[in-house]
Design an enzyme around this catalytic site. Structure first.
Site, PDB file in Angstrom:
ATOM      1  CD1 TRP A   1       0.526   0.227   3.343  1.00 52.51           C
ATOM      2  CD2 TRP A   1      -0.343  -1.802   3.010  1.00 52.51           C
ATOM      3  NE1 TRP A   1       0.947  -0.571   4.375  1.00 52.51           N
ATOM      4  CE2 TRP A   1       0.427  -1.829   4.204  1.00 52.51           C
ATOM      5  CE3 TRP A   1      -0.987  -2.972   2.602  1.00 52.51           C
ATOM      6  CZ2 TRP A   1       0.581  -2.976   4.981  1.00 52.51           C
ATOM      7  CZ3 TRP A   1      -0.834  -4.113   3.378  1.00 52.51           C
ATOM      8  CH2 TRP A   1      -0.062  -4.101   4.550  1.00 52.51           C
TER       9      TRP A   1
ATOM     10  CG  ASP B   1      -1.291  -7.874   1.231  1.00 50.44           C
ATOM     11  OD1 ASP B   1      -1.816  -8.930   1.603  1.00 50.44           O
ATOM     12  OD2 ASP B   1      -1.919  -6.812   1.061  1.00 50.44           O
TER      13      ASP B   1
ATOM     14  CE1 TYR C   1      -4.686  -0.423  -0.214  1.00 54.55           C
ATOM     15  CE2 TYR C   1      -3.254  -2.216  -0.871  1.00 54.55           C
ATOM     16  CZ  TYR C   1      -4.162  -1.671   0.019  1.00 54.55           C
ATOM     17  OH  TYR C   1      -4.533  -2.396   1.128  1.00 54.55           O
TER      18      TYR C   1
END
Length: 351
Positions: free
Chosen positions: A21, A52, A57
């Site tokens: 992120w 991940d 995002y």
């Protein structure tokens, strides 16, 4: 770097994962795409194999950067992404939440678009992003299982967000046999982890837990101090002053975890999470090579002793000796608070 398995899926993840992120967004300050790609590749060189990300995002940009950075080593890494937001038809308004789409049709469409951006024909871990418990009906569950059977994904997960709901969602994920459950969890923020640990034990479930924000937004790695001035756009600037003031006091209470220089407080925070058996991987927010160097070494530092674990438990139960509110809502409920009450959490302190 050691590895653990997500649920019963057989999917292996590094004990320290990369929370992407931070890639393709300006939530933690600005970096170029090439700097992001270099950081991802450097993380792999240091032993990280789990990355991940999520389709929302940077409105797909994070997935694109992750795909580009890992394209030559795709078979050596495990990639997780998340779907559930319609950012294609809705502009982003600051850090506000976008409209959600948790339907079989959307999950399939969004997943295909994610695969295109990632440059792969499958994703190792497909996660629902901040879905409410009621949104995950039988049709959604069947769709996720079908995607798994079709080889589109190898494991299914559910990522929880504080503005959506916590306990009802997590317990449903555990009861439905999701391979992974991701949520905020660290030494200072231990709910909803505690109800989830109890539920896993009660059901003898195999669901693995993926803690994010293991450093409590910079407190536990001591990157946020009373002298810190956040860059423009840094999401942490939106937290109330009271939250940081109480956090600095808590940090002082747990400095004993440094163990005479054998490990940093940031490494100890990761070790504390890894001490819980259901935890598969911990995903810190890496912003530099120094972060990667320090936190990938965390599993090799001394594990926390029973005495240290007991002392943390005692401090947590006494709110680290602090008798005032921190100005934050710890929990939200999508079921009218019934889940919070059932979990025995003090609603006044939580929300």
């Amino acid at each position: 770097m050691k590895h653990r398995t997500l649920g019963s899926s057989g999917v292996e993840v590094s004990e320290v994962g990369f929370g992407a992120w931070v890639v393709g967004t300006d939530w933690w300050g600005d970096r170029t795409d090439e700097e992001d790609r270099e950081l991802l590749r450097y993380a792999f060189e240091q032993g990280i194999t789990y990355f991940d990300t999520g389709d929302v995002y940077g409105h797909g940009k994070s997935e694109e950067i992750v795909g580009e950075a890992l394209s030559e080593i795709r078979d050596e890494v495990t990639i997780g992404t998340k779907v559930g937001y319609d950012f294609y038809n809705n502009p982003q308004a600051g850090h506000g939440e976008l409209p959600k789409e948790i339907t079989p049709e959307w999950i399939r469409e969004a997943t295909e678009r994610s695969l295109d951006r990632l440059g792969t024909d499958y994703v190792d871990v497909l996660q629902l992003h901040n879905a409410n418990a009621a949104e995950v009906d039988e049709d959604v569950l069947e769709t996720l299982e079908s995607l798994k059977e079709e080889g589109v994904c190898e494991a299914i997960g559910w990522a929880l967000g504080p503005s959506i709901g916590w306990i009802a969602e997590g317990k449903k994920a555990i009861a439905e046999g999701f391979d992974a459950l991701q949520f905020v969890w660290n030494v200072f923020e231990q709910v909803p982890a505690r109800p989830f640990l109890e539920e896993i034990e009660r059901l003898d479930a195999e669901t693995s837990l993926i803690p994010r924000v293991p450093h409590s937004s910079g407190l536990l790695n001591e990157q946020v101090t009373p002298d810190t001035e956040f860059e423009e756009g840094d999401h942490r600037a939106y937290r109330p002053t009271e939250w940081y003031e109480t956090g600095f006091e808590k940090v002082e209470a747990i400095r004993f975890l440094k163990r005479d220089g054998e490990r940093t407080l940031g490494q100890a925070s990761i070790q504390w999470l890894l001490a819980h058996d259901p935890v598969a991987t911990v995903t810190p927010t890496f912003r530099s090579r120094a972060d990667v160097d320090e936190w990938t070494d965390a599993p090799e530092t001394p594990t926390l002793s029973d005495e240290e674990l007991e002392r943390i438990e005692e401090l947590y139960r006494g709110n680290f000796g602090i008798d005032r509110e921190d100005g934050m809502d710890s929990l939200r409920s999508s079921v009218g608070g019934e889940d919070i009450v059932a979990a025995g959490v003090d609603r006044g302190a939580a929300d």
